[in-house]
Design a protein around this motif. Structure first.
Motif, PDB file in Angstrom:
ATOM      1  N   LEU A  17       0.466 -16.067 -15.389  1.00 44.98           N
ATOM      2  CA  LEU A  17       1.557 -15.636 -14.516  1.00 44.98           C
ATOM      3  C   LEU A  17       1.810 -16.640 -13.381  1.00 44.98           C
ATOM      4  N   LYS A  18       0.921 -17.613 -13.246  1.00 45.35           N
ATOM      5  CA  LYS A  18       1.178 -18.707 -12.292  1.00 45.35           C
ATOM      6  C   LYS A  18       2.000 -19.779 -13.003  1.00 45.35           C
ATOM      7  N   ASN A  19       3.041 -20.243 -12.351  1.00 42.97           N
ATOM      8  CA  ASN A  19       3.930 -21.236 -12.971  1.00 42.97           C
ATOM      9  C   ASN A  19       3.202 -22.572 -13.139  1.00 42.97           C
ATOM     10  N   ARG A  20       3.103 -23.036 -14.387  1.00 42.66           N
ATOM     11  CA  ARG A  20       2.404 -24.309 -14.657  1.00 42.66           C
ATOM     12  C   ARG A  20       3.381 -25.385 -15.109  1.00 42.66           C
ATOM     13  N   LYS A  21       4.672 -25.169 -14.847  1.00 42.12           N
ATOM     14  CA  LYS A  21       5.671 -26.128 -15.329  1.00 42.12           C
ATOM     15  C   LYS A  21       5.828 -27.313 -14.376  1.00 42.12           C
ATOM     16  N   GLY A  22       6.244 -28.440 -14.934  1.00 40.86           N
ATOM     17  CA  GLY A  22       6.596 -29.602 -14.137  1.00 40.86           C
ATOM     18  C   GLY A  22       5.399 -30.216 -13.428  1.00 40.86           C
ATOM     19  N   MET A  78     -13.043  -8.200 -42.777  1.00 40.66           N
ATOM     20  CA  MET A  78     -13.389  -8.596 -41.410  1.00 40.66           C
ATOM     21  C   MET A  78     -12.121  -8.757 -40.577  1.00 40.66           C
ATOM     22  N   LYS A  79     -12.112  -8.134 -39.392  1.00 38.51           N
ATOM     23  CA  LYS A  79     -10.926  -8.257 -38.511  1.00 38.51           C
ATOM     24  C   LYS A  79     -11.087  -9.488 -37.613  1.00 38.51           C
ATOM     25  N   ILE A  80     -10.117 -10.373 -37.695  1.00 39.25           N
ATOM     26  CA  ILE A  80     -10.192 -11.627 -36.923  1.00 39.25           C
ATOM     27  C   ILE A  80      -8.953 -11.741 -36.032  1.00 39.25           C
ATOM     28  N   LEU A  81      -9.181 -12.217 -34.824  1.00 42.11           N
ATOM     29  CA  LEU A  81      -8.088 -12.458 -33.874  1.00 42.11           C
ATOM     30  C   LEU A  81      -8.183 -13.891 -33.362  1.00 42.11           C
ATOM     31  N   VAL A  82      -7.047 -14.581 -33.335  1.00 41.89           N
ATOM     32  CA  VAL A  82      -6.979 -15.903 -32.706  1.00 41.89           C
ATOM     33  C   VAL A  82      -6.328 -15.716 -31.333  1.00 41.89           C
ATOM     34  N   VAL A  83      -6.999 -16.183 -30.297  1.00 46.06           N
ATOM     35  CA  VAL A  83      -6.484 -16.093 -28.926  1.00 46.06           C
ATOM     36  C   VAL A  83      -6.369 -17.516 -28.379  1.00 46.06           C
ATOM     37  N   PHE A  84      -5.241 -17.822 -27.752  1.00 47.68           N
ATOM     38  CA  PHE A  84      -5.092 -19.186 -27.236  1.00 47.68           C
ATOM     39  C   PHE A  84      -4.218 -19.191 -25.987  1.00 47.68           C
ATOM     40  N   TYR A  85      -4.383 -20.253 -25.214  1.00 44.69           N
ATOM     41  CA  TYR A  85      -3.415 -20.586 -24.160  1.00 44.69           C
ATOM     42  C   TYR A  85      -2.904 -21.984 -24.469  1.00 44.69           C
ATOM     43  N   SER A  86      -1.641 -22.223 -24.181  1.00 41.77           N
ATOM     44  CA  SER A  86      -1.081 -23.550 -24.401  1.00 41.77           C
ATOM     45  C   SER A  86       0.003 -23.822 -23.370  1.00 41.77           C
ATOM     46  N   ARG A  87      -0.123 -24.916 -22.646  1.00 42.01           N
ATOM     47  CA  ARG A  87       0.908 -25.275 -21.655  1.00 42.01           C
ATOM     48  C   ARG A  87       2.029 -26.073 -22.304  1.00 42.01           C
ATOM     49  N   SER A  88       1.669 -26.957 -23.238  1.00 44.77           N
ATOM     50  CA  SER A  88       2.705 -27.839 -23.796  1.00 44.77           C
ATOM     51  C   SER A  88       2.768 -27.823 -25.322  1.00 44.77           C
ATOM     52  N   SER A 109      -1.340 -28.116 -10.048  1.00 42.41           N
ATOM     53  CA  SER A 109      -2.098 -26.877  -9.799  1.00 42.41           C
ATOM     54  C   SER A 109      -3.044 -26.605 -10.961  1.00 42.41           C
ATOM     55  N   ALA A 110      -2.606 -26.920 -12.186  1.00 42.86           N
ATOM     56  CA  ALA A 110      -3.481 -26.719 -13.353  1.00 42.86           C
ATOM     57  C   ALA A 110      -4.736 -27.567 -13.205  1.00 42.86           C
ATOM     58  N   GLY A 111      -4.527 -28.842 -12.843  1.00 39.15           N
ATOM     59  CA  GLY A 111      -5.669 -29.757 -12.703  1.00 39.15           C
ATOM     60  C   GLY A 111      -6.643 -29.294 -11.637  1.00 39.15           C
ATOM     61  N   SER A 112      -6.114 -28.893 -10.475  1.00 36.71           N
ATOM     62  CA  SER A 112      -7.039 -28.524  -9.389  1.00 36.71           C
ATOM     63  C   SER A 112      -7.665 -27.150  -9.640  1.00 36.71           C
ATOM     64  N   ASP A 113      -6.900 -26.194 -10.176  1.00 36.79           N
ATOM     65  CA  ASP A 113      -7.482 -24.875 -10.462  1.00 36.79           C
ATOM     66  C   ASP A 113      -8.627 -24.991 -11.476  1.00 36.79           C
ATOM     67  N   ALA A 114      -8.396 -25.833 -12.508  1.00 38.38           N
ATOM     68  CA  ALA A 114      -9.433 -25.979 -13.543  1.00 38.38           C
ATOM     69  C   ALA A 114     -10.662 -26.669 -12.954  1.00 38.38           C
ATOM     70  N   ASN A 115     -10.402 -27.705 -12.177  1.00 38.14           N
ATOM     71  CA  ASN A 115     -11.499 -28.467 -11.578  1.00 38.14           C
ATOM     72  C   ASN A 115     -12.359 -27.593 -10.676  1.00 38.14           C
ATOM     73  N   LEU A 116     -11.710 -26.702  -9.944  1.00 36.12           N
ATOM     74  CA  LEU A 116     -12.441 -25.823  -9.014  1.00 36.12           C
ATOM     75  C   LEU A 116     -12.897 -24.523  -9.690  1.00 36.12           C
ATOM     76  N   ARG A 117     -12.647 -24.445 -10.992  1.00 37.75           N
ATOM     77  CA  ARG A 117     -13.053 -23.262 -11.788  1.00 37.75           C
ATOM     78  C   ARG A 117     -12.518 -21.966 -11.210  1.00 37.75           C
ATOM     79  N   ARG A 118     -11.285 -22.070 -10.721  1.00 34.94           N
ATOM     80  CA  ARG A 118     -10.635 -20.862 -10.202  1.00 34.94           C
ATOM     81  C   ARG A 118     -10.189 -19.974 -11.356  1.00 34.94           C
ATOM     82  N   LEU A 119      -9.871 -18.732 -11.053  1.00 34.18           N
ATOM     83  CA  LEU A 119      -9.259 -17.829 -12.031  1.00 34.18           C
ATOM     84  C   LEU A 119      -7.792 -17.674 -11.672  1.00 34.18           C
ATOM     85  N   THR A 120      -7.011 -17.133 -12.622  1.00 32.42           N
ATOM     86  CA  THR A 120      -5.592 -16.904 -12.382  1.00 32.42           C
ATOM     87  C   THR A 120      -5.275 -15.453 -12.758  1.00 32.42           C
ATOM     88  N   THR A 121      -4.003 -15.092 -12.719  1.00 33.06           N
ATOM     89  CA  THR A 121      -3.612 -13.776 -13.211  1.00 33.06           C
ATOM     90  C   THR A 121      -2.922 -13.987 -14.546  1.00 33.06           C
TER      91      THR A 121
END
Ligand SMILES: Cc1cc2nc3c(=O)[nH]c(=O)nc-3n(C[C@H](O)[C@H](O)[C@H](O)COP(=O)(O)O)c2cc1C
Length: 160
Positions: free
Chosen positions: A35-40, A1-11, A46-58
């Motif tokens: 591709l949107k800067n999530r640092k600092g 079985m071919k398995i892929l783990v996909v993740f995003y991590s800010r910290s 921006s992470a908090g508001s984008d997620a809250n508003l269910r926006r998409l990013t690039t």
């Protein structure tokens, strides 16, 4: 079985768990890059508001086509009681491409059910297994038992 783990991590917490899962399953891993800067502090806000508003990013172009895998395990941190924006974007872009999915998240203490329901709706697939970890468990390396249970649950579902 071919398995892929996909993740995003800010910290780094979700990354640590994703790495452990892919090590145990000896499978490929793909990090989603926002591709949107999530640092600092501006990035945090921006992470908090984008997620809250269910926006998409690039997101950066992915290396592994999910449709070539039998199972894609997708991990996200919780942002503002929501899926992180990069993983919402990945799920939106690839919703037609999954054969089977499993989900995991890391968080401070939110209810993960809503996030998993959202991931299920976006991926159009019922997950084979779910895993919730707190950032504290991950930071203190107290997450192996839950990861092993998650993998055992996955294996049971795959055998069915
Ligand atoms: C913008 C932002 C919003 C967050 N909102 C929540 C939240 O609503 N509930 C929660 O339990 N944790 C929340 N967290 C904490 C993260 O989910 C947690 O620290 C996670 O483990 C971080 O994963 P990472 O290190 O892979 O980025 C938030 C973190 C960020 C950056």
């Amino acid at each position: 079985m071919k398995i892929l783990v996909v993740f995003y991590s800010r910290s780094g917490k979700t990354k640590k768990v994703a790495g452990k899962i892919s090590d145990l399953l000896k499978c490929e891993i793909e990090e989603i890059i926002d591709l949107k800067n999530r640092k600092g502090i501006p990035g945090f806000l921006s992470a908090g508001s984008d997620a809250n508003l269910r926006r998409l990013t690039t997101i950066k172009e992915i290396k592994n086509n999910p449709s070539l895998y039998d199972l894609v395990i997708i991990g996200t941190p919780i942002w503002s009681s929501n899926i992180s924006t990069p993983i919402r974007t990945y799920l939106s872009l690839h919703k037609e491409d999954f054969k089977n999915v499993a989900f995991f998240c890391t968080q401070l203490g939110s209810d993960a059910k809503k996030i998993f329901d959202d991931m299920k709706n976006l991926s159009q697939k019922t997950p084979l297994a779910l895993l919730v970890l707190t950032s504290r468990e991950v930071a203190r390396d107290q997450y192996m038992q839950k990861v092993k249970e998650f993998i055992n649950n996955l294996k049971k579902e795959i055998m069915k």
